[in-house]
Design an enzyme around this catalytic site. Structure first.
Site, PDB file in Angstrom:
ATOM      1  N   CYS A   1       0.835  -1.219   0.000  1.00  0.00           N
ATOM      2  CA  CYS A   1       0.000   0.000   0.000  1.00  0.00           C
ATOM      3  C   CYS A   1       0.863   1.261   0.000  1.00  0.00           C
ATOM      4  O   CYS A   1       0.541   2.238  -0.688  1.00  0.00           O
ATOM      5  CB  CYS A   1      -0.914   0.036   1.225  1.00  0.00           C
ATOM      6  SG  CYS A   1      -2.023  -1.357   1.316  1.00  0.00           S
TER       7      CYS A   1
HETATM    8  C1  BEZ Z   1       0.614  -4.754   1.912  1.00  0.00           C
HETATM    9  O1  BEZ Z   1       0.209  -3.628   1.667  1.00  0.00           O
HETATM   10  O2  BEZ Z   1       1.793  -5.049   1.725  1.00  0.00           O
HETATM   11  C2  BEZ Z   1      -0.303  -5.817   2.440  1.00  0.00           C
HETATM   12  C3  BEZ Z   1      -1.417  -5.458   3.176  1.00  0.00           C
HETATM   13  C4  BEZ Z   1      -2.234  -6.463   3.678  1.00  0.00           C
HETATM   14  C5  BEZ Z   1      -1.939  -7.792   3.421  1.00  0.00           C
HETATM   15  C6  BEZ Z   1      -0.842  -8.120   2.643  1.00  0.00           C
HETATM   16  C7  BEZ Z   1      -0.010  -7.130   2.158  1.00  0.00           C
END
Ligand code: BEZ
Length: 239
Positions: free
Chosen positions: A67
């Site tokens: 994100c």
């Molecule tokens: C991420 O943004 O890396 C992420 C968020 C939730 C679950 C898996 C990855």
């Protein structure tokens, strides 16, 4: 006991599973006029989206690796979107205080990124249900997390295109821009964009347009592919 009575539970299980698989908000639907708390203050979705294009994109959570890269890339590309008359609106399922702290990390990580677009706070996870942005597989102690959903909303407040990616796959902002250009071409002219189309490539003339109409609509001319069927349906032009 009849067969139907004996197996009535199967009927109700299948009704429930059909219900739970019913698609939520999807292309062709009008976006709901939600009242939203964002990093730029409260907004109502209809006045925010009306009259232009909006890219509304969700993220599983603040301070998570993928994100952080996605919001940074979106910020790096924001001018490209604005030049095409597209507003950006992010969403993550944490509160405003968290979003504001997280923006510092996003901007520090991605060169030249200024997070100049609003991010919705959805700590109760209510907004994601209404926008069909729930990831059925990703949960934390508060419930389901948002998926990496992205809706492109047209000037008429209808969803023109949706992506739905899992938490483990970050989105490609070049692809988001590419589909926006495709949508905008199709809204301006009676054309569609073929496989692997890139901005600047020829487009195809919509099937409902006759050759006579095409000559008027596309004075720049068009080329018809010579196909074994001899049906003249694959016609390329530049717009
Ligand atoms: C991420 O943004 O890396 C992420 C968020 C939730 C679950 C898996 C990855």
């Amino acid at each position: 006991m009849t067969y139907k009575q004996e197996h009535s539970h199967i009927d109700s299980v299948s009704k429930v599973s059909k219900l739970s698989k019913m698609p939520g908000l999807t292309i062709g639907d009008t976006i709901p006029d939600l009242d939203l708390e964002t990093t730029h203050g409260r907004i109502k979705l209809h006045p925010f989206c009306a009259g232009g294009w909006t890219t509304l994109f969700s993220h599983p959570g603040d301070f998570t690796p993928v994100c952080t890269t996605e919001l940074g890339k979106m910020a790096q590309y924001s001018k490209e979107f604005y030049q095409r008359g597209v507003k950006l609106l992010g969403l993550s399922c944490d509160d405003l205080e968290s979003h504001k702290e997280w923006i510092k990390d996003i901007e520090a990580h991605t060169p030249d990124a200024k997070v100049d677009y609003p991010i919705i706070a959805d700590s109760k996870r209510e907004i994601i249900k209404q926008l069909n942005m729930v990831d059925p597989d990703e949960k934390d102690s508060c419930g389901n997390l948002p998926s990496r959903a992205l809706h492109i909303v047209g000037p008429d407040l209808k969803i023109k295109l949706s992506f739905l990616y899992p938490a483990t796959t970050g989105r490609n902002m070049d692809e988001v821009l590419r589909v926006i250009e495709s949508l905008q071409k199709a809204s301006q002219f009676k054309v569609a964009t073929p496989a692997n189309w890139k901005p600047g490539d020829p487009v195809v003339i919509s099937p409902g347009v006759t050759n006579e109409q095409a000559k008027e609509m596309f004075p720049q001319g068009f080329e018809t592919a010579d196909l074994p069927s001899k049906k003249e349906y694959l016609r390329f032009t530049k717009v």
